[in-house]
Design an enzyme around this catalytic site. Structure first.
Site, mmCIF file in Angstrom:
data_model
loop_
_atom_site.group_PDB
_atom_site.id
_atom_site.type_symbol
_atom_site.label_atom_id
_atom_site.label_comp_id
_atom_site.label_asym_id
_atom_site.label_seq_id
_atom_site.Cartn_x
_atom_site.Cartn_y
_atom_site.Cartn_z
ATOM 1 N N LEU A 12 54.947 -7.777 -19.809
ATOM 2 C CA LEU A 12 56.125 -8.595 -19.545
ATOM 3 C C LEU A 12 57.446 -7.935 -19.982
ATOM 4 C CD1 LEU A 12 57.351 -11.281 -18.651
ATOM 5 C CD2 LEU A 12 56.861 -12.179 -20.938
ATOM 6 N N TYR A 36 37.614 -5.688 -20.012
ATOM 7 C CA TYR A 36 38.389 -4.977 -21.031
ATOM 8 C C TYR A 36 38.067 -5.534 -22.430
ATOM 9 C CZ TYR A 36 42.353 -3.887 -24.026
ATOM 10 O OH TYR A 36 43.116 -3.508 -25.091
ATOM 11 N N ALA A 63 41.759 4.475 -24.814
ATOM 12 C CA ALA A 63 41.030 3.472 -24.032
ATOM 13 C C ALA A 63 41.736 3.213 -22.712
ATOM 14 C CB ALA A 63 40.953 2.155 -24.810
ATOM 15 N N ALA A 101 45.222 -14.797 -12.869
ATOM 16 C CA ALA A 101 43.844 -15.135 -13.250
ATOM 17 C C ALA A 101 43.539 -14.653 -14.658
ATOM 18 C CB ALA A 101 42.870 -14.506 -12.261
ATOM 19 N N SER A 153 43.119 0.150 -20.572
ATOM 20 C CA SER A 153 43.569 -1.131 -21.139
ATOM 21 C C SER A 153 44.193 -2.094 -20.128
ATOM 22 C CB SER A 153 44.568 -0.851 -22.264
ATOM 23 O OG SER A 153 45.704 -0.203 -21.746
#
Ligand code: UFG
Length: 322
Positions: free
Chosen positions: A185, A138, A72, A277, A74
């Site tokens: 992260l 997504y 996919a 966002a 992502s």
């Protein structure tokens, strides 16, 4: 079992491929290498460099008894700017794969779904009964495939499982995260520690959480691999099961930074940025369902341990020092 792993050259797909091989399965990886790496495909698996849309001849040749589907696009941010790519690969590609399965009478599938199918949660921990209101393309594209699987189970007797991953991290079988465009992260924090970038930007310190930074549920990729092996034989024909996969414990961005400082011994400078966002304040899974149905028990729940396993691949010498 003879299995086909779509997306087996990516981070999670390659780790699960290694786990399947270790359990004695016969594995063919189908991957177009658009984001995956040929050298991540574990020795012992056969690689077919093919896109989901063109998967039918590969399935006709391999005749798998089951499919694990990781392939996919992502990146949440990109999905908002270039939605057609997400509908095309994630939904169109998955439909082509399901049709290729149907053509060869293969009806068993484990699919990589996501916490992003839920969107902003009404409450945490998030259970599978929670409303699914994705806030980005997504998540919407993954939710569409979950619905597709339900209808294929009902109409065509598919035995399907959707595993809704929360924040997958760590490394296993010598395989870790290696994205050309890194947005996650933990790998970004480790890039700072490795001297590849100057600082880490913390996206928002004004969230309604104890330290003001976002809380996520980090699940070790080894525990995730265990869940796939348990899920593979679980559903009966005509059944589509959905399971959340997370630790059930949330850690804040600041706690991840602190863990990375502890593991790497690097000062790891941070810069305070604004909110990103679409980031919910807290995403924590209830994984009670998979624990009680399949006896799944995450074994690597300690954040420092998760970060240490990821760091051992970035800086192999660190594994010997710790
Ligand atoms: N973050 C930062 N700085 C960075 C990168 C991330 O502060 O440089 C923060 C984010 O704002 C977020 C947390 O760290 O609060 C975790 O962010 P990640 O990008 O690592 O992961 P996400 O929670 O955004 O995304 C993950 C999966 C997605 C999936 C989503 C489900 O990677 O595929 O969970 O909500 F869609």
């Amino acid at each position: 079992m003879r299995v086909l792993v779509a997306g087996g050259a990516g981070y999670i797909g390659s780790v699960v491929t290694a786990a399947l091989l270790a359990a004695g399965h016969d594995v063919t990886v189908l991957d177009d290498l658009s984001t995956g790496h040929a050298d991540a495909v574990p020795a012992g698996a056969t690689l077919a460099r093919v896109a989901l849309h063109d998967s039918a001849p590969v399935l006709a040749e391999v005749r798998p008894e089951a499919v694990l589907h990781f392939a996919a696009r992502s990146l949440v941010g990109v999905s908002q700017q270039r939605p057609h790519e997400y509908w095309d690969t994630n939904v169109g590609g998955s439909l082509a794969l399901l049709e290729a399965m149907r053509a060869v009478g293969c009806r068993r599938i484990v699919f990589s779904s996501t916490a992003a199918t839920y969107g902003e949660p009404e409450s945490v921990p998030i259970r599978e009964e929670a409303p699914t209101r994705p806030t980005n393309t997504y998540g919407a594209s993954k939710l569409a495939v979950d619905h597709m699987l339900t209808s294929y189970a009902v109409a065509h007797g598919f035995a399907a499982v959707s595993l809704r991953y929360f924040n997958v991290a760590g490394a296993a079988f010598g395989l870790g995260e290696r994205h050309a465009t890194e947005t996650h992260l933990i790998p970004l924090a480790l890039q700072v520690a490795a001297g590849e970038r100057e600082s880490l930007t913390v996206f928002g310190r004004d969230y309604p959480t104890p330290d003001g930074t976002c809380i996520r549920d980090y699940v070790h990729v080894q525990d995730l691999a265990d869940a796939h092996l348990l899920a593979l034989p679980a559903p009966a024909e005509g059944e589509h099961r959905i399971y959340n996969l997370g630790n059930g414990t949330g850690f804040s961005v600041q706690e991840v930074v602190d863990a990375a400082r502890e593991v790497t011994g690097h000062a790891l400078p941070t810069v305070d940025g604004g909110r990103r966002a679409g980031d919910p304040a807290q995403l924590v899974a209830s994984s009670a369902r998979i624990r009680s149905d399949l006896g799944w028990m995450p074994r690597h729940t300690d954040l420092v341990g998760i970060v240490r396993d990821a760091w051992a691949l970035v800086d192999p010498a660190a594994a010997h020092r710790s």
